[in-house]
Design a protein around this motif. Structure first.
Motif, PDB file in Angstrom:
ATOM      1  N   LYS A 162       0.817  -1.216   0.000  1.00  0.00           N
ATOM      2  CA  LYS A 162       0.000   0.000   0.000  1.00  0.00           C
ATOM      3  C   LYS A 162       0.849   1.263   0.000  1.00  0.00           C
ATOM      4  N   SER A 163       2.049   1.188   0.568  1.00  0.00           N
ATOM      5  CA  SER A 163       2.949   2.341   0.544  1.00  0.00           C
ATOM      6  C   SER A 163       3.486   2.582  -0.861  1.00  0.00           C
ATOM      7  N   GLY A 220       0.667   3.925  -2.819  1.00  0.00           N
ATOM      8  CA  GLY A 220       0.367   5.297  -2.408  1.00  0.00           C
ATOM      9  C   GLY A 220       1.461   6.297  -2.711  1.00  0.00           C
ATOM     10  N   SER A 221       2.488   5.879  -3.461  1.00  0.00           N
ATOM     11  CA  SER A 221       3.587   6.757  -3.888  1.00  0.00           C
ATOM     12  C   SER A 221       4.355   7.336  -2.702  1.00  0.00           C
ATOM     13  N   ASP A 222       4.595   6.502  -1.671  1.00  0.00           N
ATOM     14  CA  ASP A 222       5.388   6.922  -0.514  1.00  0.00           C
ATOM     15  C   ASP A 222       6.642   6.040  -0.449  1.00  0.00           C
ATOM     16  N   PRO A 223       7.730   6.465  -1.093  1.00  0.00           N
ATOM     17  CA  PRO A 223       8.933   5.623  -1.114  1.00  0.00           C
ATOM     18  C   PRO A 223       9.552   5.437   0.264  1.00  0.00           C
ATOM     19  N   ASP A 224       9.397   6.432   1.142  1.00  0.00           N
ATOM     20  CA  ASP A 224       9.978   6.331   2.488  1.00  0.00           C
ATOM     21  C   ASP A 224       9.312   5.204   3.277  1.00  0.00           C
ATOM     22  N   ALA A 225       7.984   5.176   3.247  1.00  0.00           N
ATOM     23  CA  ALA A 225       7.265   4.115   3.956  1.00  0.00           C
ATOM     24  C   ALA A 225       7.548   2.764   3.316  1.00  0.00           C
ATOM     25  N   TYR A 241      10.864   1.572   4.424  1.00  0.00           N
ATOM     26  CA  TYR A 241      10.798   1.251   5.853  1.00  0.00           C
ATOM     27  C   TYR A 241      10.219  -0.149   6.065  1.00  0.00           C
ATOM     28  N   SER A 256      11.626   1.685  -4.414  1.00  0.00           N
ATOM     29  CA  SER A 256      11.536   3.143  -4.530  1.00  0.00           C
ATOM     30  C   SER A 256      11.129   3.556  -5.944  1.00  0.00           C
ATOM     31  N   ALA A 291       7.389   2.897  -6.158  1.00  0.00           N
ATOM     32  CA  ALA A 291       6.657   3.870  -5.327  1.00  0.00           C
ATOM     33  C   ALA A 291       6.571   5.234  -5.990  1.00  0.00           C
ATOM     34  N   THR A 292       7.614   5.635  -6.704  1.00  0.00           N
ATOM     35  CA  THR A 292       7.641   6.973  -7.301  1.00  0.00           C
ATOM     36  C   THR A 292       7.129   7.000  -8.735  1.00  0.00           C
TER      37      THR A 292
END
Length: 442
Positions: free
Chosen positions: A267-268, A271-276, A279, A341, A344-345
């Motif tokens: 889901k991260s 949701g385009s959240d590479p940091d999450a 992690y 990453s 995600a991006t």
């Protein structure tokens, strides 16, 4: 109980681990889980009224599942029997059921059967219990660290109330630690120990909501620390750090938390959240998750959530999957991080997902509709007599490699399944399709 038995039980209790000695015996002593044992909550009222139905406690280790069962044992007028699913067999259950029937017949008294780690029972063992739960011979209390909706028979689930226990809040853990250090009856108050505030904060934070983990650390600290000049044992931050040398990541590769972490990872990226995303990737790797499993999930995400908005995402994911098998850890984590990453991006589109879902629905609803004759195979003897392939227009003979003709079954004429979004490369796909269709119609 004679004097000898009393002395034996008392000595055993004193020699028990701190976590066992600190276990509450009444609802008023329970710390945490107020969402299910608060005074206005169903479970609190049912225990107080001694009107329990079958229940299943579900939650991580150290959150109080066995504690609540023991509280019930101390407050109920029913007979209370406990077995552990890791070692109990059918014979053990037959004995419990037989005794429950005798007690019910002779005294009209109910039996509460507490099964710890009920998910360890196989289907046959769970099925054996069902009729006795159904007719009230026993009231079942099951405890499990696994999601009961996956691990417990649906028939038992339908006859039980599920209570989910959460990791214990940090402030509640601190309350338990203080009680353990200073309580002279159940805790370690007789040792004249003191815990410093930063050590208390550290242990509460690193316990991860697991009361047992925190209390074990306290016991270890007090039992292994020399007294200071003032005659007291001081639990300082360095002592606390020695007692919990590494934060324990709660992660069972076959358990519920496994699926929760993987879900958060996917889901991260979606949701385009590479940091999450990185992690949760790190959490899975730290816990020893298979790199090939992670890579498979990324390949699915690259197609499902990125799709043609960036077709290269699938290429990156597939390359990463191949690379990690050849490279292995620890370097594989770099490859996985790069791929995660990137995904995600990347611009996102689920147009392909929607397309296949709608097409599958159309197939299910309409069945095997006739394929237009001009699209049917004409490479066998007699095909021409059947009209197969007649009238087919070869796309490459036309400008832009496109010509209008019926491709879908005639009954689905005009239906659209794949609808490119306005994201990423799908913008170009939309523009290209619009252009060639326009030019073909002019």
């Amino acid at each position: 109980m004679d004097l000898f038995e009393y002395m034996r039980n008392t000595n055993m209790e004193k020699e028990s681990p701190l976590a066992a000695r600190m276990r509450p015996v009444s609802l008023e002593e329970v710390v945490g889980q107020q969402h299910i044992v608060g005074k206005d909550k169903l479970l609190y009222r049912a225990i107080k009224a001694d009107k329990l139905s079958s229940i299943i406690f579900y939650g991580p280790p150290g959150t109080g599942k066995t504690t609540l069962a023991k509280v019930i044992a101390n407050t109920t007028s029913a007979e209370f029997t406990q077995i552990n699913a890791t070692i109990a067999g059918k014979k053990d259950m037959e004995e419990v059921i037989g005794k429950a029937k005798d007690i019910q017949g002779m005294y009209g008294k109910r039996t509460i059967l507490f099964i710890d780690e009920i998910h360890r029972f196989h289907k046959g063992q769970q099925d054996y219990l069902l009729p006795f739960v159904e007719d009230g011979t026993v009231i079942l209390i099951g405890a499990t660290t696994e999601n009961p909706y996956f691990e417990v028979n649906s028939a038992l689930i339908s006859r039980s109330i599920i209570f989910e226990l959460k990791p214990i809040e940090k402030e509640d853990i601190k309350k338990l630690i203080r009680r353990a250090v200073y309580d002279k009856e159940k805790g370690m108050g007789a040792y004249e120990a003191q815990i410093e505030e930063d050590a208390l904060e550290f242990l509460a934070e690193l316990s991860g909501g697991d009361a047992r983990h925190a209390l074990n650390a306290v016991e270890l600290g007090i039992m292994t620390t020399n007294r200071s000049e003032d005659g007291k044992i001081h639990i300082t931050l360095p002592v606390a750090e020695e007692c919990i040398q590494k934060r324990v990541i709660r992660y069972d590769k076959t358990g519920d938390n496994h699926y929760d972490t993987v879900s958060a990872f996917i889901k991260s990226m979606r949701g385009s959240d590479p940091d999450a995303a990185v992690y949760y990737l790190a959490r899975m790797l730290y816990a020893g998750e298979s790199v090939t499993f992670i890579a498979r999930r990324m390949m699915i995400c690259a197609s499902e959530d990125v799709g043609n908005a960036d077709p290269n995402a699938l290429t990156v994911a597939v390359s990463a999957a191949q690379a990690v098998e050849r490279v292995g850890m620890p370097e594989a984590q770099i490859i996985l991080s790069q791929a995660a990453s990137y995904i995600a991006t990347a611009p996102k589109s689920n147009a392909s997902v929607k397309a296949i879902a709608e097409a599958a629905e159309a197939v299910e609803r309409t069945g095997n509709l006739p394929i237009p004759p001009h699209l049917q195979d004409a490479h066998y003897k007699g095909a021409a007599k059947l009209g197969h392939g007649t009238g087919y227009k070869y796309s490459h003979d036309y400008p832009n490699g496109y010509v209008e003709q019926q491709y879908l079954p005639y009954e689905l004429n005009g239906r659209e399944f794949y609808r490119p979004t306005g994201n990423g490369y799908e913008v170009k796909i939309k523009e290209h399709m619009a252009r060639i269709k326009k030019e073909a119609s002019e």
